[in-house]
Design a protein around this motif. Structure first.
Motif, PDB file in Angstrom:
ATOM      1  N   PHE A  11      37.935  63.642  21.920  1.00  0.00           N
ATOM      2  CA  PHE A  11      38.614  62.449  22.429  1.00  0.00           C
ATOM      3  C   PHE A  11      40.082  62.443  22.000  1.00  0.00           C
ATOM      4  N   PHE A  12      40.328  62.735  20.731  1.00  0.00           N
ATOM      5  CA  PHE A  12      41.714  62.719  20.246  1.00  0.00           C
ATOM      6  C   PHE A  12      42.523  63.810  20.945  1.00  0.00           C
ATOM      7  N   ALA A  48      35.745  61.338  30.783  1.00  0.00           N
ATOM      8  CA  ALA A  48      34.581  60.535  31.170  1.00  0.00           C
ATOM      9  C   ALA A  48      33.317  61.079  30.507  1.00  0.00           C
ATOM     10  N   ALA A  49      33.162  62.399  30.519  1.00  0.00           N
ATOM     11  CA  ALA A  49      31.980  63.008  29.904  1.00  0.00           C
ATOM     12  C   ALA A  49      31.959  62.750  28.406  1.00  0.00           C
ATOM     13  N   ASN A  50      33.130  62.886  27.785  1.00  0.00           N
ATOM     14  CA  ASN A  50      33.240  62.671  26.348  1.00  0.00           C
ATOM     15  C   ASN A  50      32.845  61.245  25.970  1.00  0.00           C
ATOM     16  N   VAL A  51      33.396  60.278  26.701  1.00  0.00           N
ATOM     17  CA  VAL A  51      33.091  58.875  26.400  1.00  0.00           C
ATOM     18  C   VAL A  51      31.617  58.585  26.676  1.00  0.00           C
ATOM     19  N   ALA A  52      31.098  59.131  27.768  1.00  0.00           N
ATOM     20  CA  ALA A  52      29.696  58.872  28.138  1.00  0.00           C
ATOM     21  C   ALA A  52      28.749  59.445  27.086  1.00  0.00           C
ATOM     22  N   VAL A  53      29.000  60.676  26.680  1.00  0.00           N
ATOM     23  CA  VAL A  53      28.080  61.306  25.724  1.00  0.00           C
ATOM     24  C   VAL A  53      28.198  60.645  24.354  1.00  0.00           C
TER      25      VAL A  53
ATOM     26  N   LEU B 210      45.921  54.208  25.527  1.00  0.00           N
ATOM     27  CA  LEU B 210      45.213  55.348  24.932  1.00  0.00           C
ATOM     28  C   LEU B 210      45.641  55.545  23.481  1.00  0.00           C
ATOM     29  N   ALA B 211      46.932  55.357  23.211  1.00  0.00           N
ATOM     30  CA  ALA B 211      47.425  55.560  21.848  1.00  0.00           C
ATOM     31  C   ALA B 211      46.773  54.567  20.883  1.00  0.00           C
ATOM     32  N   TYR B 212      46.716  53.286  21.285  1.00  0.00           N
ATOM     33  CA  TYR B 212      46.089  52.293  20.408  1.00  0.00           C
ATOM     34  C   TYR B 212      44.585  52.529  20.301  1.00  0.00           C
ATOM     35  N   HIS B 217      40.234  54.320  16.743  1.00  0.00           N
ATOM     36  CA  HIS B 217      39.162  55.273  16.444  1.00  0.00           C
ATOM     37  C   HIS B 217      39.491  56.077  15.189  1.00  0.00           C
ATOM     38  N   LEU B 218      40.766  56.442  15.023  1.00  0.00           N
ATOM     39  CA  LEU B 218      41.148  57.184  13.819  1.00  0.00           C
ATOM     40  C   LEU B 218      40.923  56.330  12.573  1.00  0.00           C
ATOM     41  N   ARG B 219      41.156  55.042  12.707  1.00  0.00           N
ATOM     42  CA  ARG B 219      40.925  54.156  11.560  1.00  0.00           C
ATOM     43  C   ARG B 219      39.455  54.195  11.151  1.00  0.00           C
TER      44      ARG B 219
END
Lengths: 307, 257
Positions: A11-12, A48-53, B210-212, B217-219
């Motif tokens: 995701f990152f 989308a796949a990453n978020v879904a899984v 997306l950045a926030y 998530h990083l937090r």
């Protein structure tokens, strides 16, 4: 593979990649847009796949807000693909009195299940525009209301200016006679008679060309309009479905016409031609998926805030 | 009426500067009197700004949301109640310092912008204008406060203690930004025929979102305290580009801002 798709690191990485693409496209790219390219769509599919899984793996233990937010994101991305695949957009240029069921998309022509006839087109202004004659010289700028017959005296220069005629949309007919081409203030002009030093000169000054006659005058004189902002532009149309009764409708900016799954938007007009309109016809069968995604996302965000 | 609006905005600016001075006195000299004055000064500044915006609305005959000057004042309007909300939860002067800093800065920047009031162009004449712009400005206000609070926490080495405040501000901003993007998308479909056009403003809003999202998530992955504060400041740089940079450097359908 599941472990890869369920990884937050992915995701990152995708956020970084997409961020880089957005910066490149908006700031640096001068060529074709990258948003339609296969690799960009692959990034979207991967997200989308990453978020879904990721969210699917926590389905049994996750909160309602978590599931709604992530389901919403997946729906929005899937909806964007559906919209891209299923969306139809075409242009419908019309002149008053003409009727057609054909619309153009690129080089292709499509036939709609109904025809559209432009009855009339109109521009609405916020108020009645006012003409102003501005004199600019070493002493600064001075404004004078421009009304037909008005006289402007500049005693320090020994000059007087008489406003002879005002036109909203200056044009010349076949006999080279001055006439208004339309009721709209597209090409405002003022005929001024400038007297001074025993001489008189008649000149036309155009609001769209303030630099005209600059070299002919010892000071800068130009004509402009105030209060000429357009409020809206509207096409009055007659829609005739195949095998059904025709009905009248108006299409203006922010008020499209929705009919048989198509949406017709008031896109533009031509200042040089008063009875012309440019409409856009769309049909997007994927948009509802996107909106469902927004609804889920916002519901999830609301619950998440309450935590 | 224009003079009254300007007078009220100048009054709000003066009160905000006084609040900043009070906050500085509390921080530098541990003075008690300014500590008690600070909420009052900020409250009065907000009331003056509210009156100015109400008069501006009445004068224009429409919500003051259509250009950068008006939207910046609207953004600033949100800064005050957000700060007071968190001040109620954490009744220490430090909770108001971000607002005491942000308010005069924003008013100063607003003073440099074109204030010419023009009627709305056809594309902006929609009820969606209110929801879309208010949500976006509320988001930017929350993010601005979070960035300033993060910077203050870093300077005072109190990132762990202030993290709860930073998180709540960020969540509020993220929620408002989501609403702003969603409402903008629905409006775009009504006005322009497409719910997403990859307009630079849309794209940079998405990038900011997306950045926030990544920062939040990083937090959760352990990037807390000073790391979270630094992320918020970096994300706010994206907000600044989205709000100012896109308008001045990139052309698009949002150019009327």
């Amino acid at each position: 593979m599941i472990k890869l798709f369920s990884s937050l690191r992915l995701f990152f990485a995708l956020c970084l990649a997409l961020g880089g693409v957005f910066v490149w496209q908006t700031v640096f790219n001068t060529g074709p847009s990258v948003y339609g390219s296969p690799w960009f769509m692959a990034l979207g599919a991967l997200l989308a796949a990453n978020v879904a899984v990721c969210s699917g793996g926590r389905f049994k233990t996750a909160s309602a807000s978590f599931l709604l937010i992530h389901a919403g994101i997946v729906l929005i991305i899937l909806g964007s693909f559906a919209s891209r695949a299923l969306r139809f957009e075409a242009e419908l240029p019309l002149r008053a009195g003409t009727e057609t069921d054909k619309v153009q998309s690129g080089n292709a022509v499509y036939r709609l299940p109904f025809s559209v006839r432009l009855e009339s087109f109109r521009l609405d202004y916020y108020g009645e525009p006012r003409g102003v004659v501005t004199v600019m010289d070493g002493a600064g700028g001075r404004d004078f209301p421009a009304a037909a017959g008005a006289e402007i005296r500049l005693p320090e220069r020994g000059v007087s200016i008489k406003v002879l005629r005002l036109m909203r949309d200056f044009g010349l007919d076949a006999g080279r006679e001055v006439k208004d081409k339309s009721p709209y203030w597209h090409n405002p002009a003022a005929e001024l008679e400038i007297s001074g030093g025993g001489k008189k000169k008649r000149l036309w000054f155009f609001a769209n060309f303030p630099g005209m006659h600059r070299e002919e005058m010892p000071f800068h004189l130009f004509y402009r309009l105030e209060n000429a902002e357009v409020k809206n532009f509207t096409s009055a149309v007659l829609v005739r479905p195949a095998g059904g009764p025709a009905f009248a409708a108006e299409i203006s900016v922010n008020s499209p016409l929705r009919y048989l799954g198509y949406t017709i938007y008031q896109t533009s007009y031509d200042p040089a031609e008063a009875a012309y309109t440019l409409l856009t016809v769309t049909r997007d069968r994927g948009a509802w998926v996107v909106y469902a995604g927004f609804a889920a996302l916002l519901a999830g965000i609301f619950l998440w805030l309450k935590k | 009426m224009a003079e009254k609006v300007n007078l009220l905005i100048n009054l709000s600016f003066a009160l905000s500067l006084a609040a900043l001075a009070a906050a500085a006195a509390v921080y530098l000299f541990r003075e008690r009197m300014p500590r008690r004055l600070l909420p009052g000064l900020l409250g009065a500044a907000w009331l003056a700004l509210t009156a100015a915006l109400a008069l501006l609305w009445a004068r224009l005959g429409r919500p003051p949301l259509s250009n950068q000057y008006e939207s910046l004042l609207t953004m600033l309007w949100f800064v005050f109640p957000l700060s007071f909300y968190y001040y109620r939860r954490y009744p220490v002067p430090e909770a108001l310092w971000p607002a005491a800093f942000a308010a005069p800065v924003m008013l100063g920047v607003a003073g440099l912008l074109d204030r010419t009031a023009r009627p709305l162009m056809p594309a902006l004449r929609s009820d969606w204008l209110i929801l879309h712009v208010l949500a976006s400005m509320a988001a930017y206000a929350a993010f601005a406060l979070a960035a300033v609070a993060g910077a203050a926490a870093l300077a005072r080495r109190r990132c762990a203690e202030d993290e709860e405040l930073l998180l709540r501000l960020t969540k509020a901003g993220f929620a408002a930004l989501t609403l702003g993007i969603a409402s903008g998308s629905v409006w775009a479909e009504t006005a322009w025929g497409s719910w997403w056009s990859w307009d630079p403003k849309e794209t940079w809003s998405l990038l900011t979102w997306l950045a926030y999202a990544a920062a939040l998530h990083l937090r959760r992955q352990g990037w807390r305290a000073h790391k979270f504060a630094i992320m918020l400041m970096a994300c706010f740089a994206l907000v600044l580009f989205t709000y100012f940079g896109v308008n001045f450097l990139l052309s698009g359908m949002h150019s009327y801002a």
